[in-house]
Design a protein around this motif. Structure first.
Motif, short mmCIF file in Angstrom:
data_model
loop_
_atom_site.label_atom_id
_atom_site.label_comp_id
_atom_site.label_asym_id
_atom_site.label_seq_id
_atom_site.Cartn_x
_atom_site.Cartn_y
_atom_site.Cartn_z
N PRO A 86 0.81 -1.23 0.00
CA PRO A 86 0.00 0.00 0.00
C PRO A 86 0.84 1.28 0.00
O PRO A 86 0.31 2.35 -0.27
CB PRO A 86 -0.83 -0.11 1.28
CG PRO A 86 -0.15 -1.13 2.12
CD PRO A 86 0.58 -2.06 1.19
N LYS A 87 2.14 1.17 0.29
CA LYS A 87 3.01 2.35 0.21
C LYS A 87 3.79 2.39 -1.10
O LYS A 87 4.66 3.25 -1.28
CB LYS A 87 4.00 2.36 1.39
CG LYS A 87 3.33 2.58 2.74
CD LYS A 87 4.38 2.58 3.85
CE LYS A 87 3.72 2.86 5.20
NZ LYS A 87 4.70 2.73 6.30
N GLY A 88 3.54 1.43 -1.99
CA GLY A 88 4.23 1.42 -3.28
C GLY A 88 5.62 0.85 -3.22
O GLY A 88 6.37 0.92 -4.20
N LEU A 89 6.00 0.23 -2.10
CA LEU A 89 7.39 -0.20 -1.94
C LEU A 89 7.73 -1.43 -2.78
O LEU A 89 8.91 -1.72 -3.02
CB LEU A 89 7.71 -0.47 -0.47
CG LEU A 89 7.60 0.77 0.44
CD1 LEU A 89 7.95 0.42 1.87
CD2 LEU A 89 8.50 1.89 -0.07
N ASN A 90 6.72 -2.20 -3.24
CA ASN A 90 7.03 -3.38 -4.06
C ASN A 90 7.22 -3.04 -5.53
O ASN A 90 7.38 -3.93 -6.36
CB ASN A 90 5.93 -4.44 -3.89
CG ASN A 90 6.05 -5.16 -2.56
OD1 ASN A 90 7.09 -5.06 -1.89
ND2 ASN A 90 5.01 -5.85 -2.15
N MET A 91 7.23 -1.74 -5.87
CA MET A 91 7.54 -1.34 -7.24
C MET A 91 9.06 -1.32 -7.48
O MET A 91 9.50 -1.10 -8.60
CB MET A 91 6.96 0.04 -7.54
CG MET A 91 5.43 0.07 -7.57
SD MET A 91 4.77 -0.92 -8.93
CE MET A 91 3.05 -0.43 -8.90
N GLY A 92 9.85 -1.53 -6.43
CA GLY A 92 11.31 -1.58 -6.59
C GLY A 92 11.89 -0.22 -6.95
O GLY A 92 11.25 0.82 -6.77
N GLY A 93 13.12 -0.24 -7.47
CA GLY A 93 13.80 0.99 -7.88
C GLY A 93 13.41 1.37 -9.30
O GLY A 93 12.52 0.77 -9.91
N HIS A 94 14.07 2.37 -9.85
CA HIS A 94 13.75 2.83 -11.20
C HIS A 94 14.04 1.73 -12.23
O HIS A 94 14.99 0.97 -12.08
CB HIS A 94 14.60 4.07 -11.56
CG HIS A 94 14.34 5.24 -10.69
ND1 HIS A 94 15.07 6.40 -10.75
CD2 HIS A 94 13.41 5.46 -9.71
CE1 HIS A 94 14.61 7.27 -9.87
NE2 HIS A 94 13.61 6.72 -9.22
N PHE A 95 13.22 1.66 -13.28
CA PHE A 95 13.45 0.75 -14.40
C PHE A 95 14.77 1.16 -15.07
O PHE A 95 14.89 2.28 -15.59
CB PHE A 95 12.28 0.86 -15.37
CG PHE A 95 12.42 0.03 -16.62
CD1 PHE A 95 12.71 -1.33 -16.54
CD2 PHE A 95 12.25 0.60 -17.87
CE1 PHE A 95 12.83 -2.10 -17.70
CE2 PHE A 95 12.36 -0.16 -19.03
CZ PHE A 95 12.65 -1.51 -18.94
N ASN A 96 15.77 0.27 -15.02
CA ASN A 96 17.13 0.67 -15.41
C ASN A 96 17.85 -0.47 -16.12
O ASN A 96 18.85 -0.99 -15.63
CB ASN A 96 17.89 1.12 -14.15
CG ASN A 96 19.28 1.65 -14.46
OD1 ASN A 96 19.58 2.00 -15.61
ND2 ASN A 96 20.12 1.69 -13.45
N PRO A 97 17.34 -0.91 -17.28
CA PRO A 97 17.91 -2.09 -17.95
C PRO A 97 19.32 -1.87 -18.48
O PRO A 97 20.01 -2.84 -18.81
CB PRO A 97 16.93 -2.35 -19.10
CG PRO A 97 16.33 -1.01 -19.39
CD PRO A 97 16.23 -0.32 -18.05
N THR A 98 19.77 -0.61 -18.59
CA THR A 98 21.11 -0.35 -19.10
C THR A 98 22.10 -0.10 -17.97
O THR A 98 23.26 0.23 -18.23
CB THR A 98 21.11 0.87 -20.05
OG1 THR A 98 20.63 2.01 -19.32
CG2 THR A 98 20.22 0.63 -21.25
N ASN A 99 21.64 -0.24 -16.72
CA ASN A 99 22.52 -0.06 -15.57
C ASN A 99 23.21 1.31 -15.59
O ASN A 99 24.40 1.44 -15.33
CB ASN A 99 23.56 -1.19 -15.54
CG ASN A 99 24.04 -1.47 -14.13
OD1 ASN A 99 23.38 -1.07 -13.16
ND2 ASN A 99 25.18 -2.12 -14.00
#
Ligand SMILES: [Cu+2]
Length: 351
Positions: free
Chosen positions: A56-69
């Motif tokens: 409910p706090k959005g924490l399971n969305m992880g970090g930014h989408f970053n496929p190129t590291n």
């Protein structure tokens, strides 16, 4: 072909709306429409790596989408709503910030040239990823979050209308697929569907639970695509019915369905709906987009008392602890591993 993230408030927030994504060939057109923000305020706005709305706090969305590291930053002005800071390096999920008007609303359209909706082999393929609206502006500098503060709203990027993802581009290495998750909640009925496929020859297994439904009532679980134009007209159960289930005396159900879907990736961005059993008229009781599931937290390190403390930037840690933690996980694991190695060396020295 278009996709949509329905954006819902996290706890103690009033922000809701949508992000519409439209395939333009070699770019994706973005239109953010939000309400419920504080008037005349700027908010970090990102695509996050998981489309997991189960926290409910959005924490399971992880970090930014970053496929190129890459390092965090903000893309060129056209991708960044005219923000003054433009970075040469940025995460694919870095969309800069959005700014509300005097009524607390946002209505912005811009272009992201690095994203894709139709080719699952593209690095920038974002179906099933998450969208987050943050508490404060992205400073385009602080690593790895832009110091954008808490997560005030979240959504999952889902196919809108017909699914036109090129099936040939869907990776078939099922054993390396992540799990997928759909969170369905209409304020009364809530449900979670977790899709897993361990081996390519296995069926796709759906672990499914429901609470808050009518008691001792039959429903259908349907795999479909999100289509707001269908509201008020007949919902579709002609294809995609996963199975029928009957709730217990508490209005709950828990069980597992097997489906023939080729892989977890092949269902990302689709929608699961719970439909009335006869599936007539406005049959979908509740629905939710299928996103990439956040992995379970790593088990606590057995060498925690001897592991080297990991430096966490205090501002980023307090503002958005999960992003900082996720990005440091590999460092923590390496530290824990080297500490364990040290422990073994000590034990051998004693023998
Ligand atoms: Cu973010």
């Amino acid at each position: 072909m278009s996709a949509i993230a329905l954006i819902v408030p996290t706890v103690n927030s009033t922000i809701s709306g949508q992000l519409l994504l439209q395939n333009g060939g070699n770019f994706v057109g973005l239109t953010a429409t939000l309400t419920g923000l504080a008037p005349n305020t700027t908010h970090g706005f990102h695509i996050h790596v998981y489309g997991d709305a189960s926290d409910p706090k959005g924490l399971n969305m992880g970090g930014h989408f970053n496929p190129t590291n890459a390092s965090h930053g903000c893309p060129a002005a056209s991708d960044n709503n005219g923000a003054v800071v433009v970075s040469t390096a940025y995460h694919f999920g870095d969309l800069g910030s959005v700014t509300s008007d005097a009524t607390g609303a946002v209505s912005k359209s811009w272009v992201a040239s690095h994203l894709s909706l139709v080719n699952a082999k593209e690095l920038g393929f974002v179906l099933g990823r998450g969208v987050i609206v943050h508490a404060v502006a992205d400073d385009c500098t602080t690593q790895p979050t832009g110091n954008s503060g808490a997560r005030l709203a979240q959504g999952v990027i889902a196919v809108q209308g017909a699914n036109t993802v090129d099936a040939a581009t869907i990776p078939d290495a099922a054993s390396t697929d992540p799990q997928a998750i759909a969170v369905l909640n209409n304020g009364k009925l809530s449900s979670t569907v977790v899709a897993t496929k361990k081996n390519p020859s296995d069926a796709l297994s759906l672990a499914f639970n429901v609470t808050g439904a009518s008691v001792a009532t039959a429903y259908k679980l349907v795999q479909t695509t999100y289509n707001p134009g269908k509201d008020g007209s007949a919902d579709d159960c002609s294809t995609g019915v996963v199975g029928t289930f009957v709730t217990d005396a508490q209005g709950s159900f828990s069980g597992t369905f097997q489906t023939k879907a080729a892989s977890v990736k092949s269902i990302l961005g689709l929608t699961y709906a719970i439909a009335t059993d006869n599936c007539k008229g406005d049959a979908y009781v509740v629905y939710g987009a299928i996103g990439v599931k956040s992995p379970p937290s790593p088990p606590p390190s057995t060498a925690s008392t001897t592991s080297t403390p990991v430096a966490v930037p205090t501002s980023a840690a307090s503002a958005d602890p999960l992003t900082a933690t996720k990005n440091l996980n590999s460092a923590s694991i390496k530290n824990a591993a080297s500490s364990l190695f040290g422990l073994f060396v000590s034990i051998f020295a004693l023998m």
